[in-house]
Design a protein around this motif. Structure first.
Motif, short mmCIF file in Angstrom:
data_model
loop_
_atom_site.label_atom_id
_atom_site.label_comp_id
_atom_site.label_asym_id
_atom_site.label_seq_id
_atom_site.Cartn_x
_atom_site.Cartn_y
_atom_site.Cartn_z
N THR A 194 -8.08 3.24 -1.07
CA THR A 194 -6.76 3.39 -1.70
C THR A 194 -6.82 4.41 -2.81
O THR A 194 -7.67 4.34 -3.72
CB THR A 194 -6.29 2.03 -2.28
OG1 THR A 194 -6.21 1.08 -1.22
CG2 THR A 194 -4.93 2.18 -2.94
N ALA A 238 2.69 -3.97 -0.33
CA ALA A 238 2.44 -2.79 -1.15
C ALA A 238 2.33 -1.58 -0.22
O ALA A 238 1.68 -1.65 0.83
CB ALA A 238 1.17 -2.95 -1.96
N ARG A 240 5.51 -1.48 -4.66
CA ARG A 240 4.98 -2.85 -4.54
C ARG A 240 6.12 -3.85 -4.65
O ARG A 240 7.02 -3.69 -5.48
CB ARG A 240 3.94 -3.11 -5.62
CG ARG A 240 3.39 -4.54 -5.61
CD ARG A 240 2.44 -4.75 -6.77
NE ARG A 240 1.26 -3.90 -6.66
CZ ARG A 240 0.17 -4.21 -5.96
NH1 ARG A 240 0.14 -5.37 -5.29
NH2 ARG A 240 -0.85 -3.40 -5.92
N VAL A 298 0.75 1.98 0.03
CA VAL A 298 -0.32 2.69 -0.66
C VAL A 298 -0.69 3.97 0.09
O VAL A 298 -0.43 4.11 1.30
CB VAL A 298 -1.58 1.81 -0.80
CG1 VAL A 298 -1.28 0.57 -1.63
CG2 VAL A 298 -2.13 1.40 0.56
N ARG A 355 -3.60 5.61 -4.33
CA ARG A 355 -2.56 5.22 -5.27
C ARG A 355 -1.57 4.28 -4.58
O ARG A 355 -1.47 4.26 -3.36
CB ARG A 355 -1.82 6.43 -5.81
CG ARG A 355 -1.00 7.19 -4.80
CD ARG A 355 -0.48 8.50 -5.37
NE ARG A 355 0.30 9.25 -4.40
CZ ARG A 355 1.64 9.26 -4.34
NH1 ARG A 355 2.34 8.53 -5.20
NH2 ARG A 355 2.26 9.98 -3.43
N THR A 356 -0.90 3.50 -5.42
CA THR A 356 0.14 2.59 -4.92
C THR A 356 1.49 3.27 -5.07
O THR A 356 1.86 3.68 -6.18
CB THR A 356 0.13 1.26 -5.68
OG1 THR A 356 -1.14 0.63 -5.52
CG2 THR A 356 1.22 0.33 -5.17
#
Length: 484
Positions: A89, A79, A95, A81, A91-92
């Motif tokens: 964290t 992922a 992924r 991020v 936001r992603t």
């Protein structure tokens, strides 16, 4: 975990990270077959595809874990991020989900495994049972065993050294890597060689309890000191008469014996799906000259024909030989992987088994040999008649006893004064039912003495449980049919 996540801001630089952890709920029961995973070593790291092991700290070391490492591994995910200055964290961005490894279904019966293990008790040895029809390994026990969970997160040096230093060698898979003289368990195969050579099965040899070669005074003993009297092929297998086989071994010669033993799978790998299988040894004059620079002597024909001397086999090879006898000469390849379930689709795929029937290893009928093996179990003079008594199914079997140390001509073997580690090994092979075999089994009990007393009862317990379970399953199916 939730408490930590809420308070993570109080612990700058500390993050909670999930890791993969293997657990073996059956513990030592199947440790030699399943094997274990352990930390990836430097040498292994240099050989593997590092991209496939991102986030993975362990690798299959032995057994099924090593054999099917590629099926069990799966594919790592990642992922991308965005984090803040405190490492949290935000936001992603992207992924790529991980793909779990396949689920493997094995041929082993855990219940039979437990029965075999309990029957062996604290003795050193091995039990291997195979389904003659397809080669499925029903049970594969090596005793003593070990707890594979010790290795998962890395075993400390002191514990590992202690395990390796034990005299009973619990880390060794005796069922696959143990090499033993087979003793009289090979006599049914030799009996077939006798028939193939055109020697009449009715021809009688007189057994006074010993045998001498022409122009020699050395006596080769029969296990029965008082002798068996006149015996033919049937009686020689039934009563395991060494003198009969000494005479036939002299006539056949080592080349003919080596050829038939090899055809029945001794001295060669079985192809079972476990790593680093050894091949054993079927000796020949050429082998002895090449490895020892020595000639082959006539007396060595005699000790080879009763499964002694240089001849070495594994319990897995003995089980395959027994399955070949059960199949009336058609060999099978032992296998442990039954099927695999793909993690994404859930589809179950059977393991690759050749649909082409194997060629028989003998052209002539094995009926006479099998009749004599049945007499071993069910006749009044059979060497394993105690283990065949009151059996609801017919068994074909053969006992074996293998010397660990040599006994001089003027000495007698007295177990009571010899250290236990020098006692004879006890062996036994069998299949059942005789007419339509469903299980073939080989048992080795190190330093157990008599194959009839130490090894045969173990096989009987395993076979009894095997058929008891089949009857129970049949009863359930019939009940379902009756009651809809």
């Amino acid at each position: 975990t939730a408490t930590f996540a809420v308070n993570e801001y109080r612990l700058p630089g500390v993050t909670l990270e999930a890791v993969l952890h293997r657990d073996y709920p059956q513990g030592s029961l199947v440790s030699h077959v399943l094997g274990y995973v352990g930390r990836i070593s430097e040498s292994e790291e240099a050989m593997i595809d590092s991209s496939a092991y991102q986030g993975v700290r362990s690798i299959g070391k032995i057994g099924i874990e090593k054999q099917y490492e590629d099926l069990l591994l799966g594919r790592p995910g990642f992922a991308q991020v965005e984090i803040d200055a405190h490492g949290r964290t935000l936001r992603t961005i992207s992924r790529n989900s991980a793909i779990p490894g396949n689920t493997l279904n094995l041929t082993l019966d855990a219940d039979l495994q437990r029965i075999a293990r309990e029957a062996l008790g604290n003795r050193r040895g091995a039990v291997v049972a195979i389904a003659p029809s397809n080669g499925e390994v029903l049970t594969m026990v090596s005793s003593p065993s070990f707890d594979p969970n010790l290795f998962v997160d890395g075993i400390d040096q002191q514990t590992y050294d202690a395990l390796r230093g034990l005299e009973d060698r619990p880390l060794v898979n005796r069922a696959l890597y143990g090499r033993y003289a087979p003793g009289s368990t090979i006599k049914p195969v030799i009996a077939q060689a006798i028939l193939d050579a055109g020697i009449s099965p009715q021809e009688s040899v007189y057994c006074p309890g010993w045998y001498t070669l022409p122009d020699s005074t050395r006596r080769y003993r029969c296990w029965k000191k008082t002798g068996h009297g006149p015996v033919n092929l049937h009686g020689a297998v039934e009563q395991s008469c060494d003198v009969y086989f000494y005479e036939m071994g002299r006539r056949l010669g080592i080349e003919a014996m080596a050829e038939v033993l090899t055809r029945f799978g001794l001295g060669t790998v079985t192809g079972v799906d476990l790593p680093d299988e050894p091949d054993g040894l079927v000796p020949t004059p050429q082998w002895k000259r090449a490895t020892r620079n020595e000639s082959w002597y006539p007396g060595e024909d005699l000790i080879t024909v009763i499964g002694q001397g240089f001849l070495m086999v594994t319990p897995m090879q003995l089980a395959r030989m027994t399955a070949t006898l059960a199949n009336r000469g058609i060999p099978v390849q032992p296998r442990i992987l039954l099927s695999k379930e793909e993690s994404l689709s859930g589809e179950t795929l059977s393991s690759n088994v050749s649909s082409q029937p194997a060629k028989p290893v003998v052209e002539a009928s094995l009926d006479r040999v099998i009749q004599s093996m049945t007499a071993v179990m069910h006749s009044p003079r059979g060497t394993a008649r105690a283990s065949g008594r009151r059996s609801p199914y017919q068994i074909a079997g053969k006992t074996g006893t293998a010397q660990v140390i040599g006994i001089a001509q003027d000495e007698e073997y007295d177990e009571s004064v010899i250290p236990e580690k020098f006692h004879d090994h006890a062996l036994f092979i069998a299949f059942a039912p005789v007419d339509k075999p469903q299980i073939a089994i080989a048992v080795v009990v190190e330093n157990g003495g008599s194959g009839a007393k130490a090894a045969a009862p173990i096989a009987r317990k395993v076979m009894d449980r095997f058929f008891q379970k089949k009857l129970q399953r049949t009863a359930v199916v019939r009940k379902r049919h009756v009651f809809g």
